[in-house]
Write a protein that holds these residues in place. Structure first.
Motif, PDB file in Angstrom:
ATOM      1  N   ALA A  68      52.427  76.510 106.911  1.00 46.52           N
ATOM      2  CA  ALA A  68      52.777  74.749 106.891  1.00 46.52           C
ATOM      3  C   ALA A  68      51.948  74.075 107.784  1.00 46.52           C
ATOM      4  CB  ALA A  68      54.401  74.853 107.393  1.00 46.52           C
ATOM      5  N   ALA A  69      52.361  74.314 109.113  1.00 46.83           N
ATOM      6  CA  ALA A  69      51.053  73.828 110.278  1.00 46.83           C
ATOM      7  C   ALA A  69      49.288  73.575 109.933  1.00 46.83           C
ATOM      8  CB  ALA A  69      50.941  74.290 111.308  1.00 46.83           C
ATOM      9  N   ALA A  70      48.825  74.102 109.118  1.00 45.54           N
ATOM     10  CA  ALA A  70      47.771  74.702 108.649  1.00 45.54           C
ATOM     11  C   ALA A  70      48.236  73.150 107.697  1.00 45.54           C
ATOM     12  CB  ALA A  70      47.276  76.147 107.785  1.00 45.54           C
ATOM     13  N   ALA A  71      48.714  74.031 106.792  1.00 42.10           N
ATOM     14  CA  ALA A  71      49.069  72.216 105.593  1.00 42.10           C
ATOM     15  C   ALA A  71      49.000  70.983 105.897  1.00 42.10           C
ATOM     16  CB  ALA A  71      50.319  72.842 104.503  1.00 42.10           C
ATOM     17  N   ILE A  72      49.178  70.736 107.221  1.00 36.75           N
ATOM     18  CA  ILE A  72      49.508  69.570 107.566  1.00 36.75           C
ATOM     19  C   ILE A  72      48.199  69.291 108.148  1.00 36.75           C
ATOM     20  CG2 ILE A  72      51.354  68.031 109.462  1.00 36.75           C
ATOM     21  CD1 ILE A  72      53.651  70.177 108.710  1.00 36.75           C
ATOM     22  N   VAL A  73      47.978  70.296 109.196  1.00 32.18           N
ATOM     23  CA  VAL A  73      46.793  69.506 110.058  1.00 32.18           C
ATOM     24  C   VAL A  73      44.840  69.362 109.254  1.00 32.18           C
ATOM     25  CG1 VAL A  73      44.587  70.232 111.593  1.00 32.18           C
ATOM     26  CG2 VAL A  73      47.158  70.469 111.610  1.00 32.18           C
ATOM     27  N   LEU A  74      45.372  70.279 108.026  1.00 30.99           N
ATOM     28  CA  LEU A  74      44.340  70.264 107.441  1.00 30.99           C
ATOM     29  C   LEU A  74      44.332  68.701 106.277  1.00 30.99           C
ATOM     30  CD1 LEU A  74      43.603  73.982 105.334  1.00 30.99           C
ATOM     31  CD2 LEU A  74      41.976  71.876 106.727  1.00 30.99           C
ATOM     32  N   GLY A  75      45.473  68.643 106.181  1.00 37.49           N
ATOM     33  CA  GLY A  75      45.684  67.402 104.786  1.00 37.49           C
ATOM     34  C   GLY A  75      45.557  66.466 105.961  1.00 37.49           C
ATOM     35  N   ALA A  76      45.687  65.924 106.970  1.00 36.36           N
ATOM     36  CA  ALA A  76      44.891  65.184 107.821  1.00 36.36           C
ATOM     37  C   ALA A  76      43.751  64.612 108.511  1.00 36.36           C
ATOM     38  CB  ALA A  76      46.235  65.127 108.858  1.00 36.36           C
ATOM     39  N   LEU A  77      43.684  65.457 108.588  1.00 32.37           N
ATOM     40  CA  LEU A  77      41.953  65.879 108.435  1.00 32.37           C
ATOM     41  C   LEU A  77      41.190  65.663 107.377  1.00 32.37           C
ATOM     42  CD1 LEU A  77      41.500  68.921 111.109  1.00 32.37           C
ATOM     43  CD2 LEU A  77      41.442  66.532 112.094  1.00 32.37           C
ATOM     44  N   GLY A  78      41.855  66.516 106.390  1.00 32.54           N
ATOM     45  CA  GLY A  78      40.789  65.273 105.295  1.00 32.54           C
ATOM     46  C   GLY A  78      40.891  64.217 104.791  1.00 32.54           C
ATOM     47  N   SER A  79      42.447  63.708 104.546  1.00 29.04           N
ATOM     48  CA  SER A  79      42.561  62.519 104.860  1.00 29.04           C
ATOM     49  C   SER A  79      41.710  61.433 105.680  1.00 29.04           C
ATOM     50  CB  SER A  79      44.406  62.346 104.375  1.00 29.04           C
ATOM     51  OG  SER A  79      44.787  62.835 104.009  1.00 29.04           O
ATOM     52  N   LEU A  80      41.772  61.537 106.511  1.00 24.39           N
ATOM     53  CA  LEU A  80      40.958  61.042 107.588  1.00 24.39           C
ATOM     54  C   LEU A  80      39.557  60.715 106.942  1.00 24.39           C
ATOM     55  CD1 LEU A  80      43.104  61.216 111.037  1.00 24.39           C
ATOM     56  CD2 LEU A  80      43.029  59.264 109.770  1.00 24.39           C
ATOM     57  N   GLY A  81      39.147  61.784 106.630  1.00 27.40           N
ATOM     58  CA  GLY A  81      37.678  62.334 106.436  1.00 27.40           C
ATOM     59  C   GLY A  81      36.585  61.333 105.491  1.00 27.40           C
ATOM     60  N   LEU A  82      37.752  61.682 104.506  1.00 30.64           N
ATOM     61  CA  LEU A  82      37.739  60.750 103.121  1.00 30.64           C
ATOM     62  C   LEU A  82      37.448  59.622 103.347  1.00 30.64           C
ATOM     63  CD1 LEU A  82      39.709  63.395  99.714  1.00 30.64           C
ATOM     64  CD2 LEU A  82      36.701  62.350 100.564  1.00 30.64           C
ATOM     65  N   LEU A  83      38.824  58.997 103.881  1.00 33.34           N
ATOM     66  CA  LEU A  83      38.734  57.324 104.295  1.00 33.34           C
ATOM     67  C   LEU A  83      37.031  56.689 104.691  1.00 33.34           C
ATOM     68  CD1 LEU A  83      42.716  57.001 104.838  1.00 33.34           C
ATOM     69  CD2 LEU A  83      41.033  55.904 102.764  1.00 33.34           C
ATOM     70  N   LEU A  84      37.143  57.337 105.668  1.00 32.91           N
ATOM     71  CA  LEU A  84      35.649  57.842 106.636  1.00 32.91           C
ATOM     72  C   LEU A  84      35.049  57.414 105.807  1.00 32.91           C
ATOM     73  CD1 LEU A  84      35.030  56.147 109.469  1.00 32.91           C
ATOM     74  CD2 LEU A  84      34.130  59.459 109.972  1.00 32.91           C
ATOM     75  N   ALA A  85      35.349  58.842 104.660  1.00 30.08           N
ATOM     76  CA  ALA A  85      33.351  58.836 103.887  1.00 30.08           C
ATOM     77  C   ALA A  85      33.408  57.825 103.536  1.00 30.08           C
ATOM     78  CB  ALA A  85      33.165  59.485 103.594  1.00 30.08           C
ATOM     79  N   LEU A  86      35.040  56.986 102.975  1.00 31.63           N
ATOM     80  CA  LEU A  86      34.867  55.627 102.023  1.00 31.63           C
ATOM     81  C   LEU A  86      34.155  54.565 102.258  1.00 31.63           C
ATOM     82  CD1 LEU A  86      35.575  54.300  99.402  1.00 31.63           C
ATOM     83  CD2 LEU A  86      37.776  53.961 100.525  1.00 31.63           C
ATOM     84  N   THR A  87      34.674  53.808 104.363  1.00 28.51           N
ATOM     85  CA  THR A  87      34.240  53.108 104.868  1.00 28.51           C
ATOM     86  C   THR A  87      32.521  52.865 104.948  1.00 28.51           C
ATOM     87  OG1 THR A  87      34.387  54.218 106.540  1.00 28.51           O
ATOM     88  CG2 THR A  87      36.294  52.943 106.075  1.00 28.51           C
ATOM     89  N   ARG A  88      32.017  54.025 105.357  1.00 25.12           N
ATOM     90  CA  ARG A  88      30.846  54.010 105.478  1.00 25.12           C
ATOM     91  C   ARG A  88      30.143  54.632 103.910  1.00 25.12           C
ATOM     92  NH1 ARG A  88      30.549  59.211 109.463  1.00 25.12           N
ATOM     93  NH2 ARG A  88      31.038  57.800 111.341  1.00 25.12           N
ATOM     94  N   ALA A  89      30.916  54.135 102.861  1.00 26.90           N
ATOM     95  CA  ALA A  89      30.020  54.397 102.109  1.00 26.90           C
ATOM     96  C   ALA A  89      29.045  52.838 101.293  1.00 26.90           C
ATOM     97  CB  ALA A  89      30.562  55.263 100.175  1.00 26.90           C
ATOM     98  N   SER A  90      28.087  53.446 100.273  1.00 24.75           N
ATOM     99  CA  SER A  90      27.446  51.980  99.656  1.00 24.75           C
ATOM    100  C   SER A  90      28.161  52.065  98.984  1.00 24.75           C
ATOM    101  CB  SER A  90      26.077  52.141  99.997  1.00 24.75           C
ATOM    102  OG  SER A  90      25.586  52.495  98.876  1.00 24.75           O
ATOM    103  N   PRO A  91      27.490  50.423  98.314  1.00 25.35           N
ATOM    104  CA  PRO A  91      28.416  49.927  97.452  1.00 25.35           C
ATOM    105  C   PRO A  91      28.350  51.040  96.366  1.00 25.35           C
ATOM    106  CG  PRO A  91      28.096  48.284  97.923  1.00 25.35           C
ATOM    107  CD  PRO A  91      27.675  49.078  99.216  1.00 25.35           C
ATOM    108  N   SER A  92      26.928  51.731  95.756  1.00 27.93           N
ATOM    109  CA  SER A  92      26.435  52.503  94.803  1.00 27.93           C
ATOM    110  C   SER A  92      27.359  53.754  94.720  1.00 27.93           C
ATOM    111  CB  SER A  92      24.843  52.486  94.626  1.00 27.93           C
ATOM    112  OG  SER A  92      24.571  52.583  96.064  1.00 27.93           O
TER     113      SER A  92
END
Length: 519
Positions: A68-92
């Motif tokens: 459960a601890a691994a699921a929570i930490v990995l889930g938070a890091l993955g969500s934060l990482g993809l949201l950050l990647a989205l803000t850095r992505a170019s429109p294309s």
């Protein structure tokens, strides 16, 4: 390598491990239920052939808590990482148009929505995990079918009943704190399940999964016109591993309330329909009524439509409580004075008791303090939103083309302020804020709310009182993480939220004075 090429490759490098972390988190959440009864998964009585199903491998507490601890930490890091990647992505580079090795790769939001819906549906066939709340739901529904009032009685009043007997301490004496719609769903599940706790829980799980999936599909449809917003919305709700862990696997009634409130906001052009959905949401869980302030603010200059919406919502709530009786109000008022162990208000309570004395719990003073803090957080956020709107800023939190702040923005601000200020907070309460946040634009609020849910999720591993089941070498999860680390972390996060809102508002450019001659 040009700066454009470097910016293009950065999202891909960040997005791939983040997407893998999200996938691993969801698989770990599924594994917890699949392993069977444990300190994370309460046992369910009933015929073995009935759903939900598991392997009954009797996993040890250290293993399932670690998963459960691994699921929570990995889930938070993955969500934060993809949201950050989205803000850095170019429109294309907003959608995955090639293999993962492509420089600007980001996951297709449509795929995320499908996978999230599939995960929620699969979790409905596994025993709920993380808390014992679903046992309470089954007992309250059982009381209705037996002619016992769940708002005046607890499971302890049915000592020989196979359903009520499963309720865990300290909730055996507690009457229901849920609204009449929630009780009606629980009664329906009990009527279908009969003496089988397994089947009763499965019916509740199907309703819960349907509500989670419906909310995700509504949000996806609302954001489908913009690939970036669609991907972000999927990351905040349908494919959010923390929400799948808390709302889908945890099977909390909050999911049904969120579904009603999201639908109400998206139907706000139809006051009767919006009012009906708002009333249903409040009649599931009373704190969902905070969302109603959003459409109420938006319709403040249209009194006829506002009265129609408010009247419809009020009628639904009144009819519901007339049916169940006035006894349903008392348990809610008693619960509103509680202070959860992970709340930083518990630190305030302890400090007051050490200075003034332990003769009082100081709950009244803490309630006043929490209301003042709620006002501060809401004011800070509204100050930022109002300045963005007045400046005509293209910022995603602005409300361009409208006469004021939109209903989803107002609702999100109020709900987030409540969650950061309330003395009684549990992880699954955050689901309401994520539903609102997915309807508005991106900001630092995304990361702040994910961090809020991360802290609470780690604090409640699991959200059960297991003195006789949990080994003593894991007591630190309650005595240290839940009671000491989490309150201080949430206090710091609340301060960070206010600081960010004021700092961001100070950077908003002032609206330009019109140079046109007066008419």
């Amino acid at each position: 390598m040009t700066s454009e090429t470097r910016r293009g490759k950065a999202p891909g490098r960040l997005a791939q491990p983040a997407a893998a972390a999200i996938g691993a988190s969801i698989l770990l959440t599924i594994a917890i239920g699949l392993l069977g009864p444990s300190v994370m998964v309460p046992a369910l009585s009933g015929p073995a052939w009935q759903p939900p199903y598991s392997l009954h491998l009797d996993p040890g507490p250290h293993l399932v808590v670690g998963l459960a601890a691994a699921a929570i930490v990995l889930g938070a890091l993955g969500s934060l990482g993809l949201l950050l990647a989205l803000t850095r992505a170019s429109p294309s580079g907003l959608l995955a148009t090639g293999p993962p090795g492509a420089g600007q790769w980001l996951p297709d939001p449509r795929l995320l929505v499908r996978l999230g819906c599939l995960a929620a549906a699969l979790l409905a066939f596994l025993p709920p995990s993380g808390s014992g709340d679903h046992l309470n739901y089954a007992a309250y529904g059982r009381m209705v079918t037996l002619g016992v009032n769940p708002y005046t009685h607890g499971a302890v009043d049915l000592p020989t009943d196979p359903i009520a007997r499963a309720v865990e301490a300290p909730w055996r004496e507690e009457p229901s704190v849920y609204g009449p719609v929630a009780t009606a769903v629980q009664a329906l599940a009990s009527w279908i399940g009969g003496d089988s706790l397994r089947l009763t829980i499965f019916v509740l799980a199907l309703v819960n999964a349907a509500a989670f999936i419906a909310t995700g599909l509504l949000i996806d449809r609302f954001t489908a016109h913009d690939p970036a917003r669609r991907l972000r919305a999927a990351l905040l709700w349908t494919a959010n591993p923390l929400l799948l862990y808390q709302l889908a696997a945890g099977m909390h009634v909050d999911t049904l309330a969120v579904a009603c409130m999201v639908a109400a906001l998206l139907a706000r052009g139809r006051p009767v329909g919006s009012g009906l959905l708002l009333g249903l949401g409040v009649a599931v869980k009373i704190n969902a009524g905070l969302v109603a302030l959003g459409p109420a603010w938006e319709l403040r200059r249209r009194p006829a439509r506002l009265a129609l919406m408010a009247g419809t919502a009020l009628a639904v709530v009144v009819v519901g409580y007339v049916i169940v009786g006035p006894e349903a109000i008392s348990p809610m008022t008693r619960t509103s004075k509680s202070i959860s162990l992970a709340s930083f208000w518990k630190l305030v309570q302890g400090r007051l008791q050490s200075i003034v004395g332990e003769g009082s719990a100081y709950r009244g003073e803490i309630q006043i303090g929490s209301l003042l803090l709620l006002a501060l957080v809401a004011w800070s956020l509204f100050r930022l939103m109002s300045r963005l709107h007045a400046s005509g800023s293209p910022h995603p939190l602005a409300s361009p083309g409208s006469s004021g702040l939109s209903a989803p923005v107002v609702a999100a601000v109020i709900v987030i302020a409540y969650l950061f200020a309330t003395p009684y907070i549990l992880p699954w309460y955050d689901g309401l804020a994520f539903g609102m946040l997915a309807l508005i634009g991106a900001s630092a609020l995304d990361g702040l709310l994910i961090t809020h849910l991360l802290i609470l999720s780690l604090a409640y591993l699991p959200a059960r009182v297991l003195d006789q089941v949990m080994p003593h070498d894991l007591d630190w999860l309650r005595t240290v993480v839940r009671s000491q680390i989490a309150p201080w972390a949430l206090l710091g996060l609340t301060a960070a939220l206010v600081w960010w809102a004021w700092r961001a508002a100070g950077r908003v450019p002032k609206p330009r004075a019109s140079t046109a001659p007066p008419p």
